[in-house]
Design a protein around this motif. Structure first.
Motif, short mmCIF file in Angstrom:
data_model
loop_
_atom_site.label_atom_id
_atom_site.label_comp_id
_atom_site.label_asym_id
_atom_site.label_seq_id
_atom_site.Cartn_x
_atom_site.Cartn_y
_atom_site.Cartn_z
N ASP A 83 0.81 -1.22 0.00
CA ASP A 83 0.00 0.00 0.00
C ASP A 83 0.84 1.27 0.00
O ASP A 83 0.33 2.36 0.25
N ASP A 84 2.14 1.15 -0.28
CA ASP A 84 3.00 2.33 -0.31
C ASP A 84 2.65 3.23 -1.50
O ASP A 84 2.43 2.73 -2.61
N PRO A 85 2.59 4.56 -1.31
CA PRO A 85 2.26 5.48 -2.41
C PRO A 85 3.44 5.65 -3.37
O PRO A 85 4.55 5.17 -3.13
N ALA A 130 -11.87 -7.58 7.93
CA ALA A 130 -10.66 -6.75 7.86
C ALA A 130 -9.70 -7.24 6.78
O ALA A 130 -9.06 -6.45 6.08
N LEU A 131 -9.60 -8.56 6.61
CA LEU A 131 -8.70 -9.12 5.61
C LEU A 131 -9.23 -8.96 4.19
O LEU A 131 -8.46 -8.97 3.23
N ASP A 132 -10.54 -8.80 4.06
CA ASP A 132 -11.15 -8.65 2.74
C ASP A 132 -10.93 -7.25 2.15
O ASP A 132 -11.31 -6.98 1.03
N TYR A 133 -10.30 -6.37 2.92
CA TYR A 133 -10.00 -5.01 2.47
C TYR A 133 -8.90 -5.07 1.42
O TYR A 133 -7.95 -5.86 1.53
N PRO A 134 -8.98 -4.24 0.35
CA PRO A 134 -7.95 -4.26 -0.70
C PRO A 134 -6.55 -4.05 -0.13
O PRO A 134 -6.36 -3.26 0.79
N PRO A 135 -5.54 -4.74 -0.68
CA PRO A 135 -4.19 -4.70 -0.09
C PRO A 135 -3.36 -3.48 -0.47
O PRO A 135 -2.25 -3.31 0.05
N ARG A 137 -4.31 -0.01 -0.48
CA ARG A 137 -4.91 1.28 -0.15
C ARG A 137 -4.06 2.03 0.88
O ARG A 137 -3.86 1.56 1.99
N TRP A 138 -3.54 3.19 0.47
CA TRP A 138 -2.88 4.08 1.42
C TRP A 138 -3.96 4.90 2.11
O TRP A 138 -5.12 4.90 1.70
N TRP A 139 -3.60 5.61 3.18
CA TRP A 139 -4.64 6.30 3.96
C TRP A 139 -5.16 7.56 3.28
O TRP A 139 -6.20 8.08 3.66
N ILE A 140 -4.48 8.04 2.22
CA ILE A 140 -5.01 9.14 1.41
C ILE A 140 -5.22 8.61 0.00
O ILE A 140 -4.33 8.00 -0.59
N GLY A 141 -6.42 8.85 -0.57
CA GLY A 141 -6.73 8.37 -1.90
C GLY A 141 -7.14 9.48 -2.84
O GLY A 141 -7.28 10.65 -2.43
N THR A 142 -7.35 9.14 -4.09
CA THR A 142 -7.74 10.14 -5.08
C THR A 142 -9.25 10.24 -5.21
O THR A 142 -9.77 11.19 -5.81
N ASN A 143 -9.97 9.25 -4.69
CA ASN A 143 -11.43 9.26 -4.76
C ASN A 143 -12.02 9.57 -3.38
O ASN A 143 -11.39 9.35 -2.35
N TRP A 144 -13.25 10.05 -3.38
CA TRP A 144 -13.94 10.37 -2.12
C TRP A 144 -14.38 9.07 -1.43
O TRP A 144 -14.88 8.16 -2.08
N PRO A 145 -14.17 8.92 -0.14
CA PRO A 145 -13.52 9.88 0.77
C PRO A 145 -11.99 9.83 0.61
O PRO A 145 -11.43 8.75 0.50
N ARG A 148 -8.96 7.62 4.26
CA ARG A 148 -9.57 6.31 4.43
C ARG A 148 -8.64 5.42 5.26
O ARG A 148 -7.53 5.82 5.61
N THR A 149 -9.09 4.23 5.54
CA THR A 149 -8.28 3.28 6.28
C THR A 149 -7.21 2.70 5.37
O THR A 149 -7.50 2.28 4.24
N ALA A 150 -5.97 2.70 5.83
CA ALA A 150 -4.90 2.09 5.07
C ALA A 150 -5.00 0.57 5.18
O ALA A 150 -5.51 0.03 6.16
N SER A 151 -4.51 -0.11 4.16
CA SER A 151 -4.55 -1.58 4.16
C SER A 151 -3.85 -2.14 5.39
O SER A 151 -4.35 -3.07 6.04
#
Length: 324
Positions: A83-85, A130-135, A137-145, A148-151
């Motif tokens: 999930d590193d940017p 919790a494990l079903d969350y995409p791997p 995702r950083w805590w700041i995204g380009t889409n709303w919101p 968000r929660t980081a992976s």
């Protein structure tokens, strides 16, 4: 004479401030993304890995402890790179993030298999969600919101939920039945996991595989499957300890060892460069097909063991025959 071109190049760079600044930027980027990423990349395939005390209380399940421990190791010891940017030195890595994605998938599928046996358990439900969350995702995204929660944060919550479940097993508040039917179900689910990886490899080799509308590279596919196989291998070793009396009673130890060695072959396959040559090619190997064959062999052995566990014990069959 040979040094003159080098000296001339250095002289040209130092005479022009814009060129010198551009050269410094290039050197920085090469060191930052190249060397920085290389130093941060770790494929930890230690097959002798053991859960720490936090993951395995006396009386708890070794397999469940393996699941939480290996995920915790990737998160807190090696760092979750998937999930590193883009501006992190690890942004150009693909093998380690793919390995971690596969490892997380192996843990998720094991938790799902436990959940199929204990559907009402809140800890397993929390871990699976919790494990079903995409791997990635950083805590700041380009889409709303945008925030968000980081992976990594989601998976840390999964680790705590799995640990909570195992603590309840150890304390007797949750019963994880260690009989033949339970082990057969867990083995069948693991075989299903390997079968899905086989299918994914087959689709990739045939050119059909996509992930989020983006075709994975050969090395990404290879390390995703390898990471999942590694998690499955550790969990399988944990199941061997959890059900040791049953396995010994059914005289399945030798077959279990053969099955484990087959899965070890999948994890141990570690080429310097992953290639996907044409089948039968003399010059270029197809590591994905080699990986798929080892997976298929392991899957068949796991299903055969599960079928053997569902049969009545040999002593019972003999007694019934004598009565007839």
């Amino acid at each position: 004479m040979r040094a003159r071109p080098v000296r001339a190049t250095l002289a040209f760079i130092t005479r022009s401030r814009p060129v010198f600044a551009a050269a410094l930027v290039i050197v920085f980027l090469v060191l930052y993304f190249g060397l920085g990423g290389l130093l941060s990349s770790t494929i930890d395939d230690n097959m002798a890995f053991r859960p720490a005390e936090a993951d395995l209380s006396p009386g708890g399940s070794v397999a469940v402890g393996m699941a939480s421990a290996v995920l915790d190791r990737e998160l807190n010891e090696h760092g979750w790179k998937a999930d590193d940017p883009w501006f992190y030195p690890t942004a150009l890595l693909d093998n380690m993030p793919a390995w971690q994605r596969g490892l997380r998938l192996g843990v998720l599928r094991f938790v799902a298999s436990l959940q199929s046996l204990q559907a009402e358990d809140p800890d397993l439900a929390r871990a699976a969600q919790a494990l079903d969350y995409p791997p990635d995702r950083w805590w700041i995204g380009t889409n709303w919101p945008w925030v968000r929660t980081a992976s990594a944060s989601s998976y840390r919550e999964a680790v705590e939920a799995i640990r909570s479940y195992n603590a309840h097993v150890a304390g007797g508040r949750v019963t994880l039945t260690r009989d033949a039917a339970t082990l057969a179900t867990l083995l069948d689910r693991m075989a299903d996991t390997l079968a899905e990886s086989e299918e994914m490899l087959g689709q990739h080799v045939s050119g059909d595989e996509t992930a989020q509308d983006k075709r994975l590279g050969n090395d990404e596919m290879f390390y995703t499957v390898r990471g999942e196989a590694y998690a499955s291998l550790l969990i399988l070793g944990g199941l061997r300890e959890d059900f040791e009396p049953l396995i010994r009673q059914r005289q399945l130890a030798a077959r279990w060892a053969t099955m484990a060695r087959s899965l070890e072959t999948v994890v141990a396959l570690d080429p310097l460069i992953v290639t996907a040559g044409d089948p039968g090619s003399f010059l270029i190997k197809n590591h994905l097909m080699e990986q798929g064959f080892a997976l298929q062999r392991t899957e068949q052995q796991i299903r055969a063991l599960a079928a053997a566990l569902r049969q009545a014990p040999a002593t019972t069959q003999t007694t019934q025959t004598r009565r007839r």
